[in-house]
Each structure stands twice: as C-alpha cells, then as structure tokens.
Design a protein around this motif. Structure first.
Motif, PDB file in Angstrom:
ATOM      1  N   LEU A 181       0.882  -1.169   0.000  1.00 31.84           N
ATOM      2  CA  LEU A 181       0.000   0.000   0.000  1.00 31.84           C
ATOM      3  C   LEU A 181       0.920   1.219   0.000  1.00 31.84           C
ATOM      4  CD1 LEU A 181      -2.386  -1.558   2.604  1.00 31.84           C
ATOM      5  CD2 LEU A 181      -2.794  -1.391   0.153  1.00 31.84           C
ATOM      6  N   ALA A 182       1.201   1.711  -1.216  1.00 33.03           N
ATOM      7  CA  ALA A 182       2.340   2.601  -1.437  1.00 33.03           C
ATOM      8  C   ALA A 182       2.303   3.869  -0.590  1.00 33.03           C
ATOM      9  CB  ALA A 182       2.433   2.949  -2.921  1.00 33.03           C
ATOM     10  N   ARG A 183       1.147   4.538  -0.538  1.00 33.46           N
ATOM     11  CA  ARG A 183       1.098   5.807   0.181  1.00 33.46           C
ATOM     12  C   ARG A 183       0.640   5.629   1.627  1.00 33.46           C
ATOM     13  NH1 ARG A 183      -2.203   9.557  -3.642  1.00 33.46           N
ATOM     14  NH2 ARG A 183      -3.232   7.585  -4.041  1.00 33.46           N
ATOM     15  N   MET A 184       0.990   4.476   2.191  1.00 36.23           N
ATOM     16  CA  MET A 184       0.812   4.255   3.629  1.00 36.23           C
ATOM     17  C   MET A 184       2.178   3.828   4.157  1.00 36.23           C
ATOM     18  SD  MET A 184      -2.821   2.209   3.555  1.00 36.23           S
ATOM     19  CE  MET A 184      -2.920   1.851   5.305  1.00 36.23           C
ATOM     20  N   LEU A 195      -2.740  -2.681   9.441  1.00 33.49           N
ATOM     21  CA  LEU A 195      -3.976  -2.940   8.707  1.00 33.49           C
ATOM     22  C   LEU A 195      -4.344  -4.413   8.765  1.00 33.49           C
ATOM     23  CD1 LEU A 195      -6.116  -1.990   6.480  1.00 33.49           C
ATOM     24  CD2 LEU A 195      -4.502  -3.009   4.873  1.00 33.49           C
ATOM     25  N   TRP A 239     -10.275   1.591  21.153  1.00 30.45           N
ATOM     26  CA  TRP A 239      -9.292   0.813  20.395  1.00 30.45           C
ATOM     27  C   TRP A 239      -7.836   1.171  20.661  1.00 30.45           C
ATOM     28  CZ3 TRP A 239      -7.034   4.597  17.407  1.00 30.45           C
ATOM     29  CH2 TRP A 239      -7.846   5.660  16.991  1.00 30.45           C
ATOM     30  N   TYR A 254       7.129   5.497   3.676  1.00 26.52           N
ATOM     31  CA  TYR A 254       6.038   5.033   2.826  1.00 26.52           C
ATOM     32  C   TYR A 254       6.436   3.711   2.178  1.00 26.52           C
ATOM     33  CZ  TYR A 254       3.641   9.484   3.203  1.00 26.52           C
ATOM     34  OH  TYR A 254       2.970  10.569   3.669  1.00 26.52           O
ATOM     35  N   GLY A 266       5.743   2.677  -0.553  1.00 27.70           N
ATOM     36  CA  GLY A 266       6.099   2.913  -1.953  1.00 27.70           C
ATOM     37  C   GLY A 266       7.569   3.219  -2.180  1.00 27.70           C
ATOM     38  N   ARG A 301       9.493  -5.043  -0.728  1.00 28.52           N
ATOM     39  CA  ARG A 301       8.028  -5.109  -0.810  1.00 28.52           C
ATOM     40  C   ARG A 301       7.539  -6.546  -0.674  1.00 28.52           C
ATOM     41  NH1 ARG A 301       5.796  -0.685  -5.146  1.00 28.52           N
ATOM     42  NH2 ARG A 301       7.419   0.849  -4.782  1.00 28.52           N
ATOM     43  N   ARG A 340      -8.478   8.858  11.330  1.00 25.13           N
ATOM     44  CA  ARG A 340      -7.225   8.420  11.955  1.00 25.13           C
ATOM     45  C   ARG A 340      -7.410   7.108  12.726  1.00 25.13           C
ATOM     46  NH1 ARG A 340      -6.692  10.713  18.031  1.00 25.13           N
ATOM     47  NH2 ARG A 340      -8.793  10.005  18.443  1.00 25.13           N
ATOM     48  N   ARG A 345      -7.890   3.610   8.479  1.00 24.63           N
ATOM     49  CA  ARG A 345      -6.761   2.912   7.861  1.00 24.63           C
ATOM     50  C   ARG A 345      -7.256   2.013   6.730  1.00 24.63           C
ATOM     51  NH1 ARG A 345      -3.562   1.232  12.563  1.00 24.63           N
ATOM     52  NH2 ARG A 345      -5.005  -0.485  12.764  1.00 24.63           N
ATOM     53  N   ARG A 372      -7.843   4.126   3.575  1.00 23.52           N
ATOM     54  CA  ARG A 372      -6.637   4.425   2.804  1.00 23.52           C
ATOM     55  C   ARG A 372      -6.130   3.178   2.089  1.00 23.52           C
ATOM     56  NH1 ARG A 372      -3.084   6.174   6.932  1.00 23.52           N
ATOM     57  NH2 ARG A 372      -4.770   5.894   8.415  1.00 23.52           N
ATOM     58  N   ALA A 373      -6.285   2.008   2.747  1.00 18.79           N
ATOM     59  CA  ALA A 373      -5.861   0.765   2.095  1.00 18.79           C
ATOM     60  C   ALA A 373      -6.705   0.514   0.843  1.00 18.79           C
ATOM     61  CB  ALA A 373      -5.996  -0.406   3.062  1.00 18.79           C
ATOM     62  N   ARG A 382      -8.070   2.811  -1.016  1.00 17.14           N
ATOM     63  CA  ARG A 382      -7.602   3.765  -2.016  1.00 17.14           C
ATOM     64  C   ARG A 382      -6.325   3.249  -2.691  1.00 17.14           C
ATOM     65  NH1 ARG A 382      -5.238   8.818   0.708  1.00 17.14           N
ATOM     66  NH2 ARG A 382      -3.526   7.359   0.899  1.00 17.14           N
ATOM     67  N   GLU A 383      -5.419   2.682  -1.876  1.00 20.14           N
ATOM     68  CA  GLU A 383      -4.143   2.229  -2.429  1.00 20.14           C
ATOM     69  C   GLU A 383      -4.307   0.953  -3.246  1.00 20.14           C
ATOM     70  OE1 GLU A 383      -1.163   3.984  -2.199  1.00 20.14           O
ATOM     71  OE2 GLU A 383      -2.697   5.426  -1.596  1.00 20.14           O
ATOM     72  N   ASP A 384      -4.977  -0.033  -2.710  1.00 22.90           N
ATOM     73  CA  ASP A 384      -5.170  -1.290  -3.422  1.00 22.90           C
ATOM     74  C   ASP A 384      -6.243  -2.111  -2.715  1.00 22.90           C
ATOM     75  OD1 ASP A 384      -5.005  -3.847  -4.613  1.00 22.90           O
ATOM     76  OD2 ASP A 384      -2.957  -3.406  -5.232  1.00 22.90           O
ATOM     77  N   ARG A 443       1.210  16.200   1.193  1.00 27.75           N
ATOM     78  CA  ARG A 443       2.640  15.945   1.334  1.00 27.75           C
ATOM     79  C   ARG A 443       3.211  15.596  -0.024  1.00 27.75           C
ATOM     80  NH1 ARG A 443       1.642  11.955   5.561  1.00 27.75           N
ATOM     81  NH2 ARG A 443       0.758  13.161   7.228  1.00 27.75           N
ATOM     82  N   GLU A 460       5.927  14.067  -0.895  1.00 28.57           N
ATOM     83  CA  GLU A 460       6.459  12.701  -1.054  1.00 28.57           C
ATOM     84  C   GLU A 460       5.358  11.740  -1.508  1.00 28.57           C
ATOM     85  OE1 GLU A 460       6.735  13.295   3.109  1.00 28.57           O
ATOM     86  OE2 GLU A 460       6.671  15.010   1.769  1.00 28.57           O
ATOM     87  N   GLU A 461       4.139  11.965  -0.968  1.00 26.32           N
ATOM     88  CA  GLU A 461       3.051  11.051  -1.304  1.00 26.32           C
ATOM     89  C   GLU A 461       2.766  11.068  -2.794  1.00 26.32           C
ATOM     90  OE1 GLU A 461      -0.636  11.131   0.749  1.00 26.32           O
ATOM     91  OE2 GLU A 461       0.307  10.918   2.706  1.00 26.32           O
ATOM     92  N   ILE A 515       5.376   9.192  -4.968  1.00 24.20           N
ATOM     93  CA  ILE A 515       5.471   7.744  -4.873  1.00 24.20           C
ATOM     94  C   ILE A 515       4.775   7.102  -6.063  1.00 24.20           C
ATOM     95  CG2 ILE A 515       4.562   5.765  -3.613  1.00 24.20           C
ATOM     96  CD1 ILE A 515       5.148   7.371  -1.070  1.00 24.20           C
ATOM     97  N   ASP A 516       5.464   6.148  -6.646  1.00 22.79           N
ATOM     98  CA  ASP A 516       4.876   5.373  -7.724  1.00 22.79           C
ATOM     99  C   ASP A 516       3.833   4.436  -7.107  1.00 22.79           C
ATOM    100  OD1 ASP A 516       4.269   3.784  -9.815  1.00 22.79           O
ATOM    101  OD2 ASP A 516       6.227   2.840  -9.983  1.00 22.79           O
ATOM    102  N   GLY A 517       2.611   4.548  -7.590  1.00 22.45           N
ATOM    103  CA  GLY A 517       1.512   3.781  -7.001  1.00 22.45           C
ATOM    104  C   GLY A 517       1.703   2.274  -7.061  1.00 22.45           C
ATOM    105  N   ARG A 518       2.530   1.799  -7.965  1.00 27.09           N
ATOM    106  CA  ARG A 518       2.730   0.347  -8.039  1.00 27.09           C
ATOM    107  C   ARG A 518       3.834  -0.038  -7.140  1.00 27.09           C
ATOM    108  NH1 ARG A 518       0.226   1.898 -12.099  1.00 27.09           N
ATOM    109  NH2 ARG A 518       1.890   3.337 -12.624  1.00 27.09           N
TER     110      ARG A 518
END
Lengths: 283, 329
Positions: free
Chosen positions: A116-119, A127, A146, A173, A175, A182, B176, B181, B184-185, B187-189, B320, B322-323, B326-329
């Motif tokens: 999960l690149a941007r995490m 997660l 929690w 990150y 990514g 990875r 948060r 979480r 966001r996961a 969104r990422e994949d 940010r 940096e975000e 970042i290459d999404g793959r």
C-alpha cells in the motif's frame, strides 16, 4: 507442532506418499475436488483432486498459462469456480468472499506485490491484524475503545518487521521500498493476519539474488514453526531447494506431483515444462 | 480602481455562506474521494436531497430541525442506492452511475408541475423563517472596515462555519482510526485489503454514506441561506467545483477541503470584481473583454490557476509532496 519435527529433512516424512496426481496425504490442511474454471472457450483450471499436506512447503509449478494464479484466485475467493469444492481445515470455502477466506486463516500474497504505497510500512502491517475493534465505524470515533489494542498490535507489527529486517523503514512510505523489500513486507503483513496457511504467488519474482535467499530462509523457518505454505515458483533451483512436495500444472490440469527429486525425473513434467524451457534455451 | 473594494468583495465571498457550504460538501467528498479513492461524480445529488428534504418538510408543515434530519436521511438512502449496486464492481461503475443518477434526480425534481411537492422549476421559497427568527445576534452591521456583514448574514456564517468545524473534526477523528486505515488501504489497493480479511464493500459503502450525509448539510445550508431551492442550482458543475476545491487544498488532508473552498471562492470573486473595476477604469478595452465576458473569463483563470498548481504543487496546498511522488505500483 512443526518445531518438534526433525525439520532438517521434512521431505522424508512425505517420501512414503506415492508421486501420483491427486494422491491422498496423511494430514491434508487443504483439499480440492473437481474444481473447474472456464474463461470463454479456455479451460483455465480443471483440478480433479488435490491435497496439500499440513506444515509442509508445497511448490506449485507449471509453464506460463498453466492456471496456477487462477487456482490461487479460486482458492482465496478472488475468483469463483464454475463448479467444484474445496475445504480448508475441514471447512468448505465454496462461495466465500475473499475477505472471509482470509479470516479463516488462508492468506495469500500477489504475483505483482500489492504494497500500500502511500501508507507507511507500519500502517501496512497494522492494517492486516484481524479482530480490530476500531475497524467498526461506530467505534472509530472513540479512541478509548481501540487505543490499547492498537498499542498491542503496534508492538507485534514492530516485532515482525524486526524479524524481516524492515524495522528501520517502519515510518517510510511502503512505496519507497525496493521490489524485494516489498515482497518481504507482503509476507510479514500476511503473517500479521495470523494465518494457518500462506499462499505465496511468486515470492521471489523480480527480487535480487541476495534477497531471494533471505525470503527463502524466512519461508523455511515459517514452515519449521508450523506454517503450511503453498507457493507458485518459476525458478527450479528455488523449487528444488526449499519445497517438500511439488505439484506441476499444465493447461489447468495437475499432471504430476511428488517430492522434488521425483518431479525432475517425471517424463510428463519434463515434456510440459522443463523440456520446453530447455528447448527455448532459457535459464 | 478601488482595490480595497475588490479585496473586501473577495474576502466577503471567501468566508461567506456559499464558501462554508462548499467547504462542508468538500469535507464529505474528501472522505469519499481523498481517503477512500471513491470516484463519486454525483456529489451534488447529496446536496440536492439535503436541500429539498429540508424545504419540502417545512413546506408541508414540519419543523426545520426535522427537515434537516429528513434531508440527511434521504442522503443516506441515496448513498445506499448509489453504492449497493456498484461498489462490488470495478471503480469506474460508481463514477458512471453517480454522474448519471445525479442528473436524473435533478431532472425528475424539475419535471413536476407547480402542484407537485417539489414545485418543479419554481422550487420552494421562504421555508427557513424559523432559522432566522432564532437569530440571537442584535441588529446592525458587523465587520472591519469595508468587509462587513448584516445581522442576518453573520448568523448564517456563524452556524455554517460551526458545521464546517464539526464535520471537519468528525472526519479527522474517524479517518485516523483503524477504520480510516482501511479507507486508505482501499484507495491504495482494494485487493490487498480484501486479501487481509477486510470487508471492503461494507467500508466503501459506509464511506460513501457518511460523506453523502455530510454533503446533505451543505445543501441544507445553501438552501437556508437563500431561502430558496430550485432544481437548476444542482447542476453537475457543482460536483466538479467541489472536486476542484478538494484537489486545490490537497486530498486526504484535514484542512484541505476548507482552505480549498476559501481560496477557490476568493479567486473567483477577486477576478470577477477586479475585471469589472479594470473595465470600468478603462484599463482593459471593452473590445477585448466586455462586462458580459467576465463570468466565463474568471472560470478560465481558475482553470489556469489549477493547472499551474498541478504543475508546481501537485499535492495541493496541504498535501505531502512525497506522497505524490510515490509510484503507485
């Protein structure tokens, strides 16, 4: 349970099983019968019977297009078969959605890593933990519900990251990690979900040789701790090096299975797979 | 050239009730699009049901508070309607369904005659009297120098920006959490999240519904401020203006949608007033830009600004860097 076994040569315990496709194992954790998947006119998977022995490393080999990844997708609920039945530890997984399959303890990784690149690396790990109270929308507002659990999960995640040599990158990150890192993160993350069986789809693809050794070492030590592993692999050196049992697929069928030594000598496998590769002059 | 007047105009709009309403809608969209990656192209429909829920309830004799709840309930139903058939499918289907459904909804609302309960093109007026009757602010004008508001305007602002603050805190808190979480996961994949035992369908549906319920408040606020709802307020361009604000501010940031809305309305009003003054002062000959051209030209300038932002600051004002790199793959 695996820790007490003579784990140096676990293959010995399975050598008594005859190398016949569909053969019954002494203690199967995963049993597949008559699993069939067709894409239009193409039969992608047609598995009559397959059993995967508990606490062993089983390699799934076969040429490109043999149906290995499709079989993984079917087993883990990412694709649905036209017919067939499969049981994980006695429990039928038929028609179960992917997330529910993972919750039974059968967790997969992907051929193309899905970090999960941007995490952050740590968030990737956190997660994966199951049974998180804060994952319910109604609890999410109330951190007091929690927060304590998060603390426990964080320390478990950090321990796993230490083990896989990723602890220094915990706040980076995902990514920004290299391809090999990875792959390691993906395995560590899968473990965070506390699986009983791991399905690894090409865990060493595109990884530099030094990290390949590290990944294989981790896979072996997981087996020694009692984990069952089924993995897809193209590199025959890797297959011969770490697997206790090898299953070979071609055109959706299982054409052979047996201990690694018996597989390299198997006519059908040489014809369908090794022979074809030698003829092409690759590897 | 009255530059102080131009700036006062721009500021008045940037902190005005419309900007507050768009900020609220942006906070809802940020949950759906920024955190979860859902392509909801029918966001304006949530505002429409919020506004009409309020107006119709009061028009039929109900109290205003009930109207606000009815609007929110309708937005929750709309979120389920959008999400249930599409969120199991590939991401593009949500985009297709929402953009079409939002237009269908507007045209249906518009279609009835004056006797229908939406009053067709005529809309519903003067349904928020009880809101203005409850205004505790003493009469008179308030403000600094040329930037001033009436007693009525200040009351709308106070309530509007309070709702902005409340919804922003709400979204920041849930984003948060471990639930956030998962957003966001997804969104990422999404497949990675599913492979780890997360029921992504339910979480996406929750994100869509919560974001939609927040947007209904934006619609309600707009309707109350104008004391008027009309179907043609809720054109698809509203959705894309909100996207512009969220991207301008920085998706998946806490303050992004709020500052995005303020900056968007500031630029829009500033260019409008500035061009008007410049034409009046004879700086720009009417043969180049006449007063009639101002409305389209200001949108072109906002577009230009957005392009420059994407080139030089692709993460938006608060994202940010940096975000983005970042290459999404």
């Amino acid at each position: 349970m695996g820790a007490e076994l003579p784990t140096r040569e676990p293959a010995r315990t399975v050598t008594t099983i005859p190398p016949v496709p569909g053969v019954a194992k002494s203690d199967p954790i995963l049993t597949v019968s008559s699993l069939h998947r067709r894409f239009g006119g193409l039969v992608a998977v047609d598995v009559e019977h397959l059993e995967v022995e508990r606490n062993r490393i089983t390699a799934l080999i076969g040429p490109n297009g043999a149906g290995k990844t499709t079989l993984f997708n079917l087993l883990t609920g990412f694709d649905h078969p036209d017919r067939g039945e499969w049981r994980f530890d006695g429990r039928s997984l038929h028609r179960m959605p992917a997330y529910a399959v993972a919750r039974t303890g059968l967790v997969r990784t992907f051929q193309l890593t899905k970090a999960l690149a941007r995490m952050t690396v740590l968030d990737n790990m956190m997660l994966a933990a199951s049974g998180q109270r804060g994952e319910r929308l109604r609890n999410s507002l109330f951190a007091n519900v929690w927060r304590a659990q998060e603390r426990v999960l964080r320390s478990r995640a950090v321990d796993l990251l230490e083990r896989f040599g990723l602890a220094q990158m915990r706040d980076d990150y995902a990514g920004t990690l290299s391809g090999g890192q990875r792959k390691l993160l993906e395995i560590a993350r899968a473990l965070m979900a506390e699986p009983r069986m791991l399905l690894l789809d090409e865990p060493t693809a595109g990884v530099n040789p030094a990290l390949v050794q590290s990944i294989l070492q981790h896979v072996k030590s997981l087996r020694d701790e009692g984990m069952t592993i089924l993995f897809v692999e193209h590199d025959m050196d890797v297959v011969m090096g770490i697997s206790d049992w090898v299953v070979c697929m071609t055109e959706g069928w299982i054409i052979a299975e047996g201990v690694p030594a018996s597989i390299v000598a198997n006519e059908a496998v040489i014809d369908a797979y090794l022979g074809a590769r030698r003829a092409e002059g690759t590897r | 050239m009255d530059i102080v007047g131009v700036l006062a105009d721009a500021m008045r709009t940037a902190v005005g009730p419309i900007a507050a309403a768009y900020a609220i809608a942006g906070i809802g969209l940020n949950l759906q699009f920024g955190y979860t990656g859902l392509l909801n192209f029918g966001h304006v429909a949530f505002m429409l049901v919020g506004a009409y829920g309020t107006a119709i309830t009061v028009d039929d004799g109900g109290p205003l508070w009930l109207g606000i709840l009815v609007g929110m309930g309708a937005a929750i139903l709309l979120g389920l309607l959008f999400g249930l058939p599409t969120l199991r499918l590939r991401a593009d289907y949500l985009a297709i369904v929402t953009i079409a459904a939002a237009e269908v909804l507007r045209i249906v609302v518009r279609g009835g005659g004056e006797s229908s309960f939406t009053h067709g093109v005529f809309g519903i007026q003067r349904f928020a009297n009880s809101f203005f009757d409850a205004n505790p602010i003493p009469g008179g004008d308030y403000g600094i120098g040329r930037l001033s508001f009436t007693q009525r305007g200040l009351w709308v602002l106070a309530v509007g920006w309070s709702v902005v603050a409340l919804t922003a805190v709400l979204v920041a808190l849930i984003a948060r959490s471990p639930w956030g979480r998962i957003l966001r996961a997804i969104r990422e994949d999404e497949d990675a999240a599913r492979s780890l035992g997360k029921n992504t369908f339910v979480v996406k549906l929750q994100s869509l519904v919560v974001g939609g319920a927040i947007a209904s408040l934006a619609g309600t606020l707009l309707a109350i401020d104008r004391q008027d709802v009309r179907p043609d307020t809720y054109l698809p361009i509203v959705t894309f203006a909100i996207y512009t604000m969220v991207i301008l501010g920085g998706p998946a940031t806490r303050l992004g949608p709020i500052l995005g809305a303020i900056v968007y309305w500031f630029i829009l009003q500033f260019t409008d007033s500035f061009l008007r003054e410049a034409i009046d002062a004879g700086w720009i000959p009417t043969s180049i830009i006449s007063a009639d051209d101002i409305a389209p030209v200001r949108f072109a300038l906002v577009g230009l600004g957005l392009m420059l932002l994407m080139i030089f600051r692709p993460q938006g004002m608060f994202g940010r860097r940096e975000e983005v790199l970042i290459d999404g793959r």
